[in-house]
Motif scaffolding. Structure first.
Motif, short mmCIF file in Angstrom:
data_model
loop_
_atom_site.label_atom_id
_atom_site.label_comp_id
_atom_site.label_asym_id
_atom_site.label_seq_id
_atom_site.Cartn_x
_atom_site.Cartn_y
_atom_site.Cartn_z
N UNK A 1 0.71 -1.27 0.02
CA UNK A 1 0.02 0.02 0.19
C UNK A 1 0.85 1.19 -0.15
N UNK A 2 2.21 1.34 -0.32
CA UNK A 2 3.00 2.23 -0.02
C UNK A 2 3.35 2.82 -1.63
N UNK A 3 3.95 4.08 -1.60
CA UNK A 3 4.37 4.46 -2.87
C UNK A 3 5.39 3.73 -3.46
N UNK A 4 6.32 3.13 -2.78
CA UNK A 4 7.15 2.27 -3.04
C UNK A 4 6.67 1.15 -3.95
N UNK A 5 5.59 0.62 -3.82
CA UNK A 5 4.78 -0.49 -4.59
C UNK A 5 4.73 0.06 -5.84
N UNK A 6 4.01 1.37 -6.10
CA UNK A 6 3.89 2.12 -7.33
C UNK A 6 5.04 2.26 -7.85
N UNK A 7 6.21 2.71 -7.52
CA UNK A 7 7.62 2.57 -8.07
C UNK A 7 7.92 1.40 -8.69
N UNK A 8 7.64 0.24 -7.92
CA UNK A 8 8.00 -0.97 -8.46
C UNK A 8 7.23 -1.35 -9.66
N UNK A 9 5.96 -1.03 -9.62
CA UNK A 9 5.18 -1.39 -10.81
C UNK A 9 5.68 -0.45 -12.19
N UNK A 10 6.06 0.90 -11.92
CA UNK A 10 6.44 1.73 -12.90
C UNK A 10 7.93 1.32 -13.31
N UNK A 11 8.77 1.11 -12.60
CA UNK A 11 10.15 0.58 -13.18
C UNK A 11 10.84 -0.30 -12.11
N UNK A 12 10.81 -1.41 -12.30
CA UNK A 12 11.35 -2.36 -11.12
C UNK A 12 12.64 -2.43 -11.32
N UNK A 13 13.34 -2.33 -12.53
CA UNK A 13 15.06 -2.33 -12.55
C UNK A 13 15.34 -0.98 -11.54
N UNK A 14 14.84 0.14 -11.70
CA UNK A 14 15.14 1.48 -11.10
C UNK A 14 15.18 1.01 -9.47
N UNK A 15 14.08 0.49 -9.07
CA UNK A 15 13.97 0.42 -7.60
C UNK A 15 14.95 -0.84 -7.09
N UNK A 16 14.85 -1.68 -7.84
CA UNK A 16 15.62 -2.80 -7.24
C UNK A 16 17.25 -2.63 -7.82
N UNK A 17 17.80 -1.63 -8.34
CA UNK A 17 19.20 -1.55 -8.71
C UNK A 17 20.06 -1.79 -7.61
N UNK A 18 21.11 -2.48 -7.67
CA UNK A 18 21.88 -2.91 -6.68
C UNK A 18 22.48 -1.65 -6.20
N UNK A 19 23.25 -0.66 -6.87
CA UNK A 19 23.81 0.43 -6.18
C UNK A 19 22.65 1.30 -5.49
N UNK A 20 21.78 1.30 -6.02
CA UNK A 20 20.53 2.29 -5.44
C UNK A 20 20.12 1.65 -3.98
N UNK A 21 20.05 0.51 -4.01
CA UNK A 21 19.93 -0.37 -2.62
C UNK A 21 20.91 -0.11 -1.60
N UNK A 22 22.20 -0.32 -2.11
CA UNK A 22 23.38 -0.41 -1.23
C UNK A 22 23.63 0.95 -0.55
N UNK A 23 23.09 1.98 -1.28
CA UNK A 23 23.08 3.46 -1.00
C UNK A 23 22.20 3.45 0.38
N UNK A 24 21.12 2.84 0.58
CA UNK A 24 20.47 2.96 1.86
C UNK A 24 20.96 2.14 2.92
N UNK A 25 21.48 0.95 2.63
CA UNK A 25 22.04 0.05 3.70
C UNK A 25 23.43 0.80 3.95
#
Length: 213
Positions: free
Chosen positions: A99-123
């Motif tokens: 139910x979050x905006x994150x889910x909307x982003x996943x639908x729009x562009x899953x590659x953008x949301x799941x990019x390794x470098x992008x996720x490591x930035x938050x980690x």
């Protein structure tokens, strides 16, 4: 009208916020100087910190400095550790994203949301705490949607995405990129006295551009 879009009355120093708007019916809010007790406690805490640092060996002090600057020799640099952290992040997101905006982003562009470098930035920003990283990612997309709209949710923000008021805020140079630290993280220098913006939305969009653009 949203608070983010409300115009702020500016004073001669152009800070944007007007303290007068914080006045109650009878009293004015004001910043009080530290009391003697506060000052005493601050000095005691400083003394305890200095004593603790002096009790460390050179190697221990060096280790603490590297931790502060994000360059400690931890296993996070090993591919296996990072892969495990990413897996934990995926699981944390799976439990909290509904139910979050994150889910909307996943639908729009899953590659953008799941990019390794992008996720490591938050980690990295959360010392590889998967739960905290997941929460920050959800908040990131919530705020990005508020600032730029759903159409730009999964695209990199460029100068073309800023309006003239956003750019005017940037031109005050209240936020300046002053280089990178030893971990290659961008260092942003903030100069509060130079802040000048039409609405809070303008400042937040310009700040986003400085940080992620």
């Amino acid at each position: 009208m949203s608070l983010l879009n409300q115009p702020f009355e500016q004073r001669s120093n152009c800070l944007g916020f007007r303290l007068g708007t914080l006045e109650s019916r009878h009293d004015n809010f004001r910043i009080e100087s530290l009391t003697k007790e506060d000052d005493r406690k601050t000095k005691e805490n400083d003394a305890l910190l200095i004593e603790a640092l002096n009790g460390l060996t050179f190697e221990e002090r060096q280790e603490q400095q590297e931790i502060v600057h994000g360059v400690d020799d931890m296993d996070a640099d090993e591919s296996m550790f990072i892969d495990s952290a990413l897996k934990d992040l995926d699981e944390a997101l799976l439990r909290t994203k509904q139910g979050t905006v994150y889910e909307t982003a996943e639908v729009l562009n899953p590659e953008y949301v799941s990019a390794r470098a992008f996720r490591i930035m938050f980690l990295r920003g959360n010392r590889y705490d998967a739960k905290a990283s997941a929460k920050q990612m959800l908040n990131f997309f919530e705020w990005k949607k508020q600032l730029f709209g759903e159409a730009k949710l999964v695209k990199d923000i460029t100068m073309d995405d800023l309006d003239e008021d956003d750019r005017a805020c940037l031109r005050t140079r209240y936020a300046q990129i002053s280089g990178k630290d030893r971990s290659k993280r961008i260092i942003i220098l903030n100069v509060p006295g130079m802040r000048c913006f039409k609405t809070l939305m303008n400042e937040l969009r310009s700040r986003y551009y400085c940080t992620f653009g």
